[in-house]
Design an enzyme around this catalytic site. Structure first.
Site: not given
Ligand code: GDP
Ligand code: MN
Length: 378
Positions: A101, A189
């Site tokens: 991530y 993101e």
């Protein structure tokens, strides 16, 4: 403003981030054609402004074009978190070795862009943050310098041991920062950032939210708006230049000024009611705005009473009163309306409203109490 994965991917590609190719389909046959062009395995991905599409069945691997058509048929029209899927992204499937991530957002506490990275990618990052926060590395970026090379490496070093992967990830982190700044984003993101067996690092998902206040100077970003998932009332409010947020209660509120709107909602709750919305008509007394506000409020079938709370400063109460009278001539309104006006020209305003048959007062408490009682009785 949220943008779709395929749009965020376009911005990421433009910033140099390695992102697999992809095209949008709105029918199963289009998905078939795109998948045939790529050949081999593809992924069919719902394009909606909602997270967790994978879990909801909105991301499906297909072994060939025929299966891609089948998946597209199932995903198109599907509802994810109340939003109907109208488009799918068809993209060649990657052979995935690890999922990490990488995200950057404007952090109010630090008053700066802040990176978060974790080797626990692919899954819900909120869950990682809540349950295993020690598995996230954070970096606050000094806006004067942006992200510096050693900082990109420090973050990447938390994700991988292999120097080749670290270098690629550090570059991607820097590019992500530029994509974030260039778009006026509040959040950008990559989840997951994957590694492949051949040692490449790639972004296979992309998410970006844009700060609404940045849109006026970025027409290219503003053009990415897709209103299809937005409630009709919020689209109308934006077009009429009203700040409006729909809520779940039954007392419709129409107020001038954001602070007074908040105070009004508090008072509605204090008297045992539930506000149906937040609505700030701003400093304007333009009847068109009042008409738009009333149309928006009454389009919500839950609304059982309408409460006006106007504090006249520069805004003249008599102008607002005329706006309300004019507006109610133009549209037919079922729920009872109670009005509180105070400040500049309040006597004239009360006179206008009483002559037109309205319930109008100067005390805020009395009016809110009355609006709550009417909502309960209706
Ligand atoms: P999200 O659920 O909305 O976050 O959608 P993602 O694009 O992140 O996809 C969810 C999951 O599907 C990923 O974490 C992967 O495990 C899987 N997935 C997505 N794309 C691919 C791909 O190209 N190849 C493989 N093998 N899995 C994928
Ligand atoms: Mn994802």
């Amino acid at each position: 403003m949220d943008i779709h994965e395929y749009q965020a991917k376009e911005r990421f590609r433009a910033a140099g981030i390695p992102v697999p190719p992809g095209e949008i389909a709105t029918t199963p046959d289009e998905a078939y054609a795109i998948a045939s062009k790529y050949g081999g395995m593809v992924v069919v991905k719902a394009q909606v402004h909602a997270g967790g599409r994978g879990k909801a069945g909105g991301v499906k691997l297909a072994k060939d074009a025929t299966e891609a058509r089948e998946h597209a048929g199932n995903i198109l029209g599907m509802e994810i978190k109340g939003l109907t899927v109208e488009k799918v992204l068809v993209t060649p499937a990657e052979d995935i070795q690890t999922e990490a991530y990488v995200g950057v957002l404007v952090d109010r506490n630090n008053q700066a862009a802040t990176f978060m990275v974790s080797a626990e990618g692919g899954v819900d990052i909120e869950a990682v943050a809540a349950e295993t926060p020690h598995l996230i590395r954070k970096l606050v970026v000094d806006p004067r310098y942006g992200i510096l090379p050693h900082q990109g490496l420090w973050l990447a070093n938390y994700l991988y041991d292999d120097p080749g992967l670290i270098k690629q990830a550090a570059k991607i982190i820097t590019q992500l920062y530029h994509a974030f700044i260039d778009a006026g984003a509040s959040m950008a993101e990559i989840n997951p950032l994957v590694t492949t067996p051949s040692g490449e690092v790639k972004a296979i998902d992309a998410k970006m939210s844009i700060d609404d206040s940045e849109l006026f100077r970025r027409p290219d970003v503003a053009a990415m708006r897709d209103s299809s998932g937005e409630p009709a009332s919020e689209i109308k409010a934006r077009e009429a230049n009203l700040s409006y947020v729909k809520l779940d209660g039954n007392v419709g509120c129409c107020v001038n000024g954001a602070g007074l709107a908040m105070a009004t909602m508090d008072l509605v709750k204090y008297y045992g009611g539930e506000p149906a919305n937040f609505l700030d008509i701003g400093g304007s007394s333009n009847p068109d705005k009042v008409v738009a506000a009333l149309e928006i409020i009454t389009s919500d079938p839950k609304v059982k009473s309408i409460l006006f709370n106007i504090f006249g400063g520069i805004t003249r109460c008599d102008d607002v009163a005329n706006g309300i009278v004019e507006a109610t001539k133009r549209i037919d309104i079922k729920p009872p309306i109670v009005i509180r006006l105070t400040g500049t020209n309040e006597e004239v305003a009360l006179e206008i409203l009483k002559n037109a048959g309205f319930d109008a007062y100067t005390s805020m408490d009395a009016v809110v109490e009355k609006a709550v009682a009417l909502a309960g009785a209706n």
